[in-house]
Design an enzyme around this catalytic site. Structure first.
Site, short mmCIF file in Angstrom:
data_model
loop_
_atom_site.label_atom_id
_atom_site.label_comp_id
_atom_site.label_asym_id
_atom_site.label_seq_id
_atom_site.Cartn_x
_atom_site.Cartn_y
_atom_site.Cartn_z
N HIS A 108 3.59 -4.86 -2.28
CA HIS A 108 2.65 -3.74 -2.36
C HIS A 108 3.42 -2.49 -2.75
CE1 HIS A 108 1.23 -0.08 -0.12
NE2 HIS A 108 0.16 -0.32 -0.86
N ASN A 110 2.54 1.90 -3.92
CA ASN A 110 1.63 2.94 -4.38
C ASN A 110 2.35 4.27 -4.43
OD1 ASN A 110 0.55 4.91 -2.05
ND2 ASN A 110 0.92 2.88 -1.16
N VAL A 111 1.91 5.11 -5.34
CA VAL A 111 2.38 6.50 -5.44
C VAL A 111 1.16 7.35 -5.72
CG1 VAL A 111 4.78 6.10 -6.09
CG2 VAL A 111 3.04 6.04 -7.86
N ARG A 112 1.12 8.55 -5.14
CA ARG A 112 -0.11 9.33 -5.23
C ARG A 112 0.16 10.81 -5.02
NH1 ARG A 112 0.32 6.43 -0.62
NH2 ARG A 112 0.35 7.59 1.35
N HIS A 147 15.83 -3.70 -0.02
CA HIS A 147 16.17 -2.43 0.63
C HIS A 147 17.29 -1.70 -0.10
CE1 HIS A 147 13.66 -2.18 4.26
NE2 HIS A 147 13.57 -3.50 4.12
N HIS A 177 -2.50 -4.47 17.19
CA HIS A 177 -3.25 -5.47 17.96
C HIS A 177 -2.56 -6.83 17.96
CE1 HIS A 177 -4.65 -6.06 13.83
NE2 HIS A 177 -5.04 -7.28 14.16
N GLY A 260 -16.32 7.63 -0.60
CA GLY A 260 -17.29 7.11 -1.55
C GLY A 260 -16.65 6.48 -2.76
N ARG A 262 -14.83 3.48 -5.20
CA ARG A 262 -15.36 2.24 -5.78
C ARG A 262 -14.86 1.05 -4.95
NH1 ARG A 262 -13.79 -1.38 -10.14
NH2 ARG A 262 -15.63 -2.13 -11.26
#
Length: 303
Positions: A108, A110-112, A147, A177, A260, A262
């Site tokens: 996985h 992601n960059v944002r 790493h 959990h 909201g 997609r």
């Protein structure tokens, strides 16, 4: 932060999506990504790309989105209530890759960038992202190499960056959990604005570009490992943990749903198949038990 800064980030993210998809298609050699461009009534849209039933990758999604709205959702303001009521822009690339072979880990990344605005006040911006590895039959050398690449991406930004964001990743990708880690970690950072905009953007670029450098060598080493039904069933069982984390804890998933977004693109990170078995525990001393006993434990992989 200038208006052209947002344009530069957007162009980088679109190019990153192209580069990652091209690299994964080349490695698979059989399947290709399909592209789905979409628009959002509240503002903005995106470009989702999905690969399925390939020679190597059972399912993968690499999603670009650039969305906007009149106010930030609760998931974005819970830790920063002073931002409530601001309009926002959020843009990023997020991806999850689920290989066929249980000896090839799920990955996985992601960059944002988030920008929160209010008339008469300066924009508030921050970067986030990272990448992490979720093996089923883990290999020590693969974990170290993963790493090491993460540490090299962080090195130009200071000695403390890799240890700090490595620890944040360990803490974030944790199923409370289940009282266990989701995988062997990597990097995770959010709310990054402690440096100037250009430096923060440069760090985000370094992390985004390091993902393929870290992941493809592992895929190449493990993709031809023989496996049978036992390994496949354990892979599906562990994928269930992946689903649990994404639906219960993942901030990106919660933000997308609450703002909201997609749904089809938000949930493309889920595997095509997963399994849950009541009260299952791997046999002590087995390769399956080694995952939780040896690999899903906090450790310094580079020492």
């Amino acid at each position: 932060m200038q208006a052209d800064s947002l344009s530069q980030v957007r162009q980088f993210l679109l190019s990153l999506q192209d580069d990652i998809c091209s690299a994964l298609e080349s490695e698979d050699g059989q399947a290709r990504f399909i592209t789905d461009e979409w628009q959002r009534e509240e503002g903005g849209g995106g470009r989702s790309r999905v690969i399925a039933d390939g020679a190597v990758f059972e399912k993968g999604g690499v999603n670009f989105s650039h969305v906007s709205g009149a106010s930030l959702p609760p998931s974005a303001t819970a830790a920063r209530p002073e931002l409530a009521g601001r309009s926002f822009q959020a843009m990023g690339v997020s991806l999850v890759i689920h290989p066929h072979n249980p000896y090839v880990p799920t990955s996985h990344a992601n960059v944002r960038l988030f920008v929160a605005e209010k008339p008469g006040e300066d924009p508030v911006w921050w970067f986030g992202g990272g990448f992490d590895l979720t093996p089923y039959y883990a290999n020590y050398d693969d974990c170290v190499a993963w790493h090491q690449t993460a540490a090299e991406a962080c090195a130009p930004f200071g000695e403390a960056v890799y240890p700090r964001f490595k620890q944040w990743c360990d803490d974030y990708f944790y199923l409370k959990h289940r009282n266990e880690a989701r995988g062997v970690g990597g990097l995770f950072f959010d709310d990054l604005n402690e440096w100037d905009f250009d430096t923060c953007f440069a760090y985000m670029r370094a992390v985004g570009e390091a993902y393929i450098q870290a992941y493809l060598p592992i895929v190449q080493r493990r993709r031809h490992t023989e496996y049978g039904e036992r390994e496949r069933q354990f892979q599906l069982y562990r994928r269930g943990r992946y689903v649990e984390f994404n639906l219960v804890y993942d901030r990106g998933t919660l933000f997308g749903l609450q703002s909201g977004g997609r749904t089809e693109s938000i949930l493309m990170s889920l595997p095509p198949l997963a399994a849950w078995h009541y009260d299952y525990s791997p046999e002590p001393g087995s390769p399956e038990a080694a995952l939780t006993d040896e690999y899903l434990q906090p450790r310094d992989w580079l020492r």
